[in-house]
Design a protein around this motif. Structure first.
Motif, PDB file in Angstrom:
ATOM      1  N   ILE A  60       0.828  -1.211   0.000  1.00  9.56           N
ATOM      2  CA  ILE A  60       0.000   0.000   0.000  1.00  9.56           C
ATOM      3  C   ILE A  60       0.859   1.257   0.000  1.00  9.56           C
ATOM      4  CG2 ILE A  60      -1.996  -1.143   1.022  1.00  9.56           C
ATOM      5  CD1 ILE A  60      -1.280   0.164   3.700  1.00  9.56           C
ATOM      6  N   ALA A  61       2.089   1.165   0.518  1.00  6.77           N
ATOM      7  CA  ALA A  61       2.999   2.306   0.443  1.00  6.77           C
ATOM      8  C   ALA A  61       3.331   2.617  -1.014  1.00  6.77           C
ATOM      9  CB  ALA A  61       4.264   2.020   1.234  1.00  6.77           C
ATOM     10  N   CYS A  62       3.625   1.579  -1.785  1.00  4.45           N
ATOM     11  CA  CYS A  62       3.923   1.777  -3.206  1.00  4.45           C
ATOM     12  C   CYS A  62       2.724   2.355  -3.954  1.00  4.45           C
ATOM     13  CB  CYS A  62       4.344   0.455  -3.839  1.00  4.45           C
ATOM     14  SG  CYS A  62       5.977  -0.124  -3.350  1.00  4.45           S
ATOM     15  N   LEU A  63       1.547   1.813  -3.678  1.00  7.12           N
ATOM     16  CA  LEU A  63       0.344   2.311  -4.341  1.00  7.12           C
ATOM     17  C   LEU A  63       0.057   3.760  -3.967  1.00  7.12           C
ATOM     18  CD1 LEU A  63      -1.992  -0.803  -3.981  1.00  7.12           C
ATOM     19  CD2 LEU A  63      -0.979   0.074  -6.096  1.00  7.12           C
ATOM     20  N   ALA A  64       0.223   4.087  -2.690  1.00  2.00           N
ATOM     21  CA  ALA A  64      -0.027   5.453  -2.241  1.00  2.00           C
ATOM     22  C   ALA A  64       0.917   6.445  -2.914  1.00  2.00           C
ATOM     23  CB  ALA A  64       0.103   5.546  -0.725  1.00  2.00           C
ATOM     24  N   LEU A  65       2.126   5.994  -3.229  1.00  2.00           N
ATOM     25  CA  LEU A  65       3.109   6.844  -3.907  1.00  2.00           C
ATOM     26  C   LEU A  65       2.937   6.846  -5.421  1.00  2.00           C
ATOM     27  CD1 LEU A  65       6.241   5.982  -1.754  1.00  2.00           C
ATOM     28  CD2 LEU A  65       5.034   8.172  -1.820  1.00  2.00           C
ATOM     29  N   GLY A  66       1.901   6.145  -5.902  1.00  2.00           N
ATOM     30  CA  GLY A  66       1.553   6.198  -7.318  1.00  2.00           C
ATOM     31  C   GLY A  66       2.318   5.256  -8.211  1.00  2.00           C
ATOM     32  N   LEU A  67       2.954   4.230  -7.640  1.00  4.37           N
ATOM     33  CA  LEU A  67       3.717   3.287  -8.460  1.00  4.37           C
ATOM     34  C   LEU A  67       2.771   2.455  -9.317  1.00  4.37           C
ATOM     35  CD1 LEU A  67       6.722   2.294  -8.804  1.00  4.37           C
ATOM     36  CD2 LEU A  67       6.065   0.382  -7.337  1.00  4.37           C
ATOM     37  N   GLY A  68       3.127   2.288 -10.594  1.00  8.48           N
ATOM     38  CA  GLY A  68       2.277   1.518 -11.493  1.00  8.48           C
ATOM     39  C   GLY A  68       3.031   1.065 -12.720  1.00  8.48           C
ATOM     40  N   PRO A  69       2.313   0.503 -13.703  1.00 10.80           N
ATOM     41  CA  PRO A  69       2.956   0.051 -14.935  1.00 10.80           C
ATOM     42  C   PRO A  69       3.748   1.181 -15.596  1.00 10.80           C
ATOM     43  CG  PRO A  69       0.705  -0.764 -14.801  1.00 10.80           C
ATOM     44  CD  PRO A  69       0.868   0.204 -13.666  1.00 10.80           C
ATOM     45  N   GLY A  70       4.934   0.817 -16.068  1.00 10.80           N
ATOM     46  CA  GLY A  70       5.807   1.805 -16.694  1.00 10.80           C
ATOM     47  C   GLY A  70       6.764   2.463 -15.726  1.00 10.80           C
ATOM     48  N   ASP A  71       6.542   2.262 -14.428  1.00 10.36           N
ATOM     49  CA  ASP A  71       7.428   2.829 -13.409  1.00 10.36           C
ATOM     50  C   ASP A  71       8.488   1.803 -12.992  1.00 10.36           C
ATOM     51  OD1 ASP A  71       6.007   5.248 -13.304  1.00 10.36           O
ATOM     52  OD2 ASP A  71       4.591   4.441 -11.840  1.00 10.36           O
ATOM     53  N   ARG A  72       9.457   2.268 -12.212  1.00 11.74           N
ATOM     54  CA  ARG A  72      10.552   1.399 -11.742  1.00 11.74           C
ATOM     55  C   ARG A  72      10.736   1.548 -10.244  1.00 11.74           C
ATOM     56  NH1 ARG A  72      11.701   3.881 -16.335  1.00 11.74           N
ATOM     57  NH2 ARG A  72      12.123   2.589 -18.172  1.00 11.74           N
ATOM     58  N   CYS A  86       6.865  -6.036  -3.852  1.00 10.65           N
ATOM     59  CA  CYS A  86       5.861  -4.975  -3.734  1.00 10.65           C
ATOM     60  C   CYS A  86       5.800  -4.131  -4.999  1.00 10.65           C
ATOM     61  CB  CYS A  86       6.128  -4.116  -2.500  1.00 10.65           C
ATOM     62  SG  CYS A  86       7.747  -3.284  -2.479  1.00 10.65           S
ATOM     63  N   GLY A  87       6.923  -3.990  -5.682  1.00 11.18           N
ATOM     64  CA  GLY A  87       6.913  -3.270  -6.953  1.00 11.18           C
ATOM     65  C   GLY A  87       6.194  -4.052  -8.043  1.00 11.18           C
ATOM     66  N   LEU A  88       6.426  -5.369  -8.073  1.00 15.83           N
ATOM     67  CA  LEU A  88       5.766  -6.210  -9.068  1.00 15.83           C
ATOM     68  C   LEU A  88       4.259  -6.240  -8.861  1.00 15.83           C
ATOM     69  CD1 LEU A  88       8.238  -9.253  -9.205  1.00 15.83           C
ATOM     70  CD2 LEU A  88       8.252  -7.140 -10.572  1.00 15.83           C
ATOM     71  N   TYR A  89       3.824  -6.215  -7.594  1.00 10.64           N
ATOM     72  CA  TYR A  89       2.378  -6.189  -7.316  1.00 10.64           C
ATOM     73  C   TYR A  89       1.703  -5.001  -7.997  1.00 10.64           C
ATOM     74  CZ  TYR A  89       3.543  -9.208  -3.260  1.00 10.64           C
ATOM     75  OH  TYR A  89       4.000 -10.201  -2.436  1.00 10.64           O
ATOM     76  N   CYS A  90       2.448  -3.926  -8.162  1.00 15.40           N
ATOM     77  CA  CYS A  90       1.894  -2.697  -8.737  1.00 15.40           C
ATOM     78  C   CYS A  90       2.075  -2.628 -10.252  1.00 15.40           C
ATOM     79  CB  CYS A  90       2.552  -1.479  -8.095  1.00 15.40           C
ATOM     80  SG  CYS A  90       2.332  -1.370  -6.302  1.00 15.40           S
ATOM     81  N   GLY A  91       2.667  -3.679 -10.829  1.00 14.79           N
ATOM     82  CA  GLY A  91       2.893  -3.692 -12.271  1.00 14.79           C
ATOM     83  C   GLY A  91       4.133  -2.956 -12.707  1.00 14.79           C
ATOM     84  N   PRO A 125      14.274   5.521 -11.411  1.00 14.16           N
ATOM     85  CA  PRO A 125      13.239   4.859 -10.609  1.00 14.16           C
ATOM     86  C   PRO A 125      12.224   5.870 -10.093  1.00 14.16           C
ATOM     87  CG  PRO A 125      15.172   5.223  -9.266  1.00 14.16           C
ATOM     88  CD  PRO A 125      15.541   5.671 -10.667  1.00 14.16           C
ATOM     89  N   LYS A 126      11.016   5.380  -9.843  1.00 18.81           N
ATOM     90  CA  LYS A 126      10.011   6.204  -9.164  1.00 18.81           C
ATOM     91  C   LYS A 126      10.136   6.054  -7.653  1.00 18.81           C
ATOM     92  CE  LYS A 126       5.236   7.667  -9.389  1.00 18.81           C
ATOM     93  NZ  LYS A 126       4.027   7.651 -10.234  1.00 18.81           N
ATOM     94  N   ILE A 127      10.547   4.850  -7.201  1.00 23.81           N
ATOM     95  CA  ILE A 127      10.694   4.561  -5.775  1.00 23.81           C
ATOM     96  C   ILE A 127      11.993   3.803  -5.547  1.00 23.81           C
ATOM     97  CG2 ILE A 127       9.774   3.212  -3.828  1.00 23.81           C
ATOM     98  CD1 ILE A 127       6.973   3.718  -4.905  1.00 23.81           C
ATOM     99  N   VAL A 128      12.697   4.162  -4.476  1.00 24.41           N
ATOM    100  CA  VAL A 128      13.812   3.368  -3.968  1.00 24.41           C
ATOM    101  C   VAL A 128      13.421   2.864  -2.583  1.00 24.41           C
ATOM    102  CG1 VAL A 128      16.191   3.407  -3.127  1.00 24.41           C
ATOM    103  CG2 VAL A 128      15.615   4.513  -5.305  1.00 24.41           C
ATOM    104  N   VAL A 129      13.494   1.545  -2.399  1.00 27.34           N
ATOM    105  CA  VAL A 129      13.216   0.926  -1.100  1.00 27.34           C
ATOM    106  C   VAL A 129      14.557   0.653  -0.428  1.00 27.34           C
ATOM    107  CG1 VAL A 129      12.170  -1.018   0.123  1.00 27.34           C
ATOM    108  CG2 VAL A 129      11.061  -0.092  -1.925  1.00 27.34           C
ATOM    109  N   ALA A 130      14.837   1.414   0.624  1.00 27.31           N
ATOM    110  CA  ALA A 130      16.085   1.278   1.370  1.00 27.31           C
ATOM    111  C   ALA A 130      15.851   0.328   2.541  1.00 27.31           C
ATOM    112  CB  ALA A 130      16.544   2.641   1.880  1.00 27.31           C
TER     113      ALA A 130
END
Length: 386
Positions: A60-72, A86-91, A125-130
């Motif tokens: 849900i953190a990824c989704l809330a930040l707008g991660l989706g198909p075409g993003d990294r 979690c990134g793959l779940y969002c496409g 990338p759109k998101i980096v998970v540290a």
């Protein structure tokens, strides 16, 4: 067998859960909000959203930040698969950044180099998970500075790290990230059986995550698209999930939080003692960055294979045969069959692969006795002998 980790459940924990079982609410009652407030207040974050696992929190953190198909999404290869999945779940596409050979965390210098190349190729990338591996924080200020320069969002996967500190402040305050995620699995520092939490200082992100954890349904008239038909009315305004935490889990978490600082302090005592006991053995003990105070979920050693006549696997199996429940955290994600089918290959992240070839997680839990620790070290000493 001495396990590598286990929960510490007190009578007060049991009594707290039993009281909830005898109450009117087993779910969606007062305990979850209380737990959210307790954790947020402790770490210094403005908002928190409790869910049924850290994996759900990452999703849900990824989704809330707008991660989706075409993003990294980029993360560390040395982590549990959820940090990448979690990134793959969002496409989105997933990629990795190699680790720092001292901390075993995502390397800020390697991240900077990869971002330079990605900018040239138009593949930022759109998101980096540290990931704060073992409880030791990443170099968050450096990652934050890169995020400002290149425009990506930052999630701290602090599943190992509640109770730890970065630059003398509690991990979870989101000073250098958009969202921080904690895990409360039984082997973690505190437990709710299964459970997780996402923390943020952004009200919109908190509202979005709260909506997503419960089917995307709201009863708040301010969020509805038209006037309610009556007092029974609700609206689904987003596609969400059933990621809620139960009242029993939250009650256990509330009780465990009262001992969080005690738990972390005990882990540091054990780690310091391990450091002393292992000083003369052909192993590398954990290095702690001066900017951090680890939650010490794990105590990972690396075998100095050039100094012993046994293989990594032989040492591991010899320890298990002596009743020591060691483990290995983690198999590099990019070597998993699912990720290999996506095109990742052995050799892509050499520091991560070197770590995997040498690492062993020794038992570390707050109820561990010095006698048990002595048994672990004696078994390791024997296992290292040819």
């Amino acid at each position: 067998m001495i396990p590598y980790g286990r929960q510490d459940i007190s009578q007060a924990d049991i009594d707290t859960v039993v009281a909830v079982l005898r109450s009117d609410f087993l779910t969606q009652g007062p305990q979850v909000p209380r737990f959210e407030q307790c954790v947020a207040r402790h770490v210094g974050a403005a908002y928190s959203v409790a869910v049924n696992s850290a994996t759900s929190a990452l999703h849900i953190a990824c989704l809330a930040l707008g991660l989706g198909p075409g993003d990294r999404l980029w993360t560390s290869p040395i982590t549990f698969v959820a940090s990448a999945n979690c990134g793959l779940y969002c496409g989105a596409e997933v990629d990795f950044v190699d680790i720092d050979p001292r901390t075993y965390n995502l390397c800020a210098q390697a991240l900077a180099r990869k971002l330079e190349q990605a900018e040239r190729e138009g593949k930022l990338p759109k998101i980096v998970v540290a990931v704060h591996l073992c409880g030791q924080p990443c170099e968050m200020q450096a990652i934050h500075d890169l995020a400002k320069h290149y425009g990506f969002k930052v999630i701290e996967d602090a599943s190992h790290a509640i109770g730890g500190r970065y630059q003398s402040e509690f991990i979870g305050n989101c000073r250098y990230s958009d969202i921080t995620v904690f895990s409360f699995h039984p082997v973690k520092i505190i437990t709710t059986a299964e459970g997780g939490m996402a923390l943020t200082n952004n009200a919109e992100l908190a509202s979005k995550m709260a909506l997503l954890r419960s089917h995307g349904i709201t009863r708040d008239p301010a969020q509805m698209t038209h006037e309610a038909d009556g007092p029974w009315y609700y609206q689904q305004i987003d596609l969400g999930f059933n990621y809620r935490m139960t009242e029993m889990q939250a009650a256990l978490g509330n009780s465990q939080m009262e001992r969080l600082d005690q738990f972390v302090a005990r882990r540091h005592q054990l780690a310091n003692r391990y450091d002393d006991l292992l000083a003369d053995l052909p192993v590398t003990t954990p290095w702690q960055h001066p900017d951090g105070y680890s939650g010490l979920h794990l105590y990972v050693i690396r075998l100095q294979l050039g100094k012993i006549a046994r293989t990594h696997r032989q040492v591991f199996e010899a320890m298990r045969e002596q009743g020591i429940g060691i483990n290995l955290h983690y198999i590099p994600v990019h070597t998993q069959p699912y990720y290999q089918r996506m095109g990742f290959r052995q050799g892509d992240y050499p520091e991560a692969e070197r770590y995997y070839a040498e690492a062993i997680s020794l038992p570390m839990f707050q109820t561990m006795s010095e006698a048990q620790q002595d048994e672990v070290v004696a078994a390791l000493n024997k296992a290292l002998q040819a």
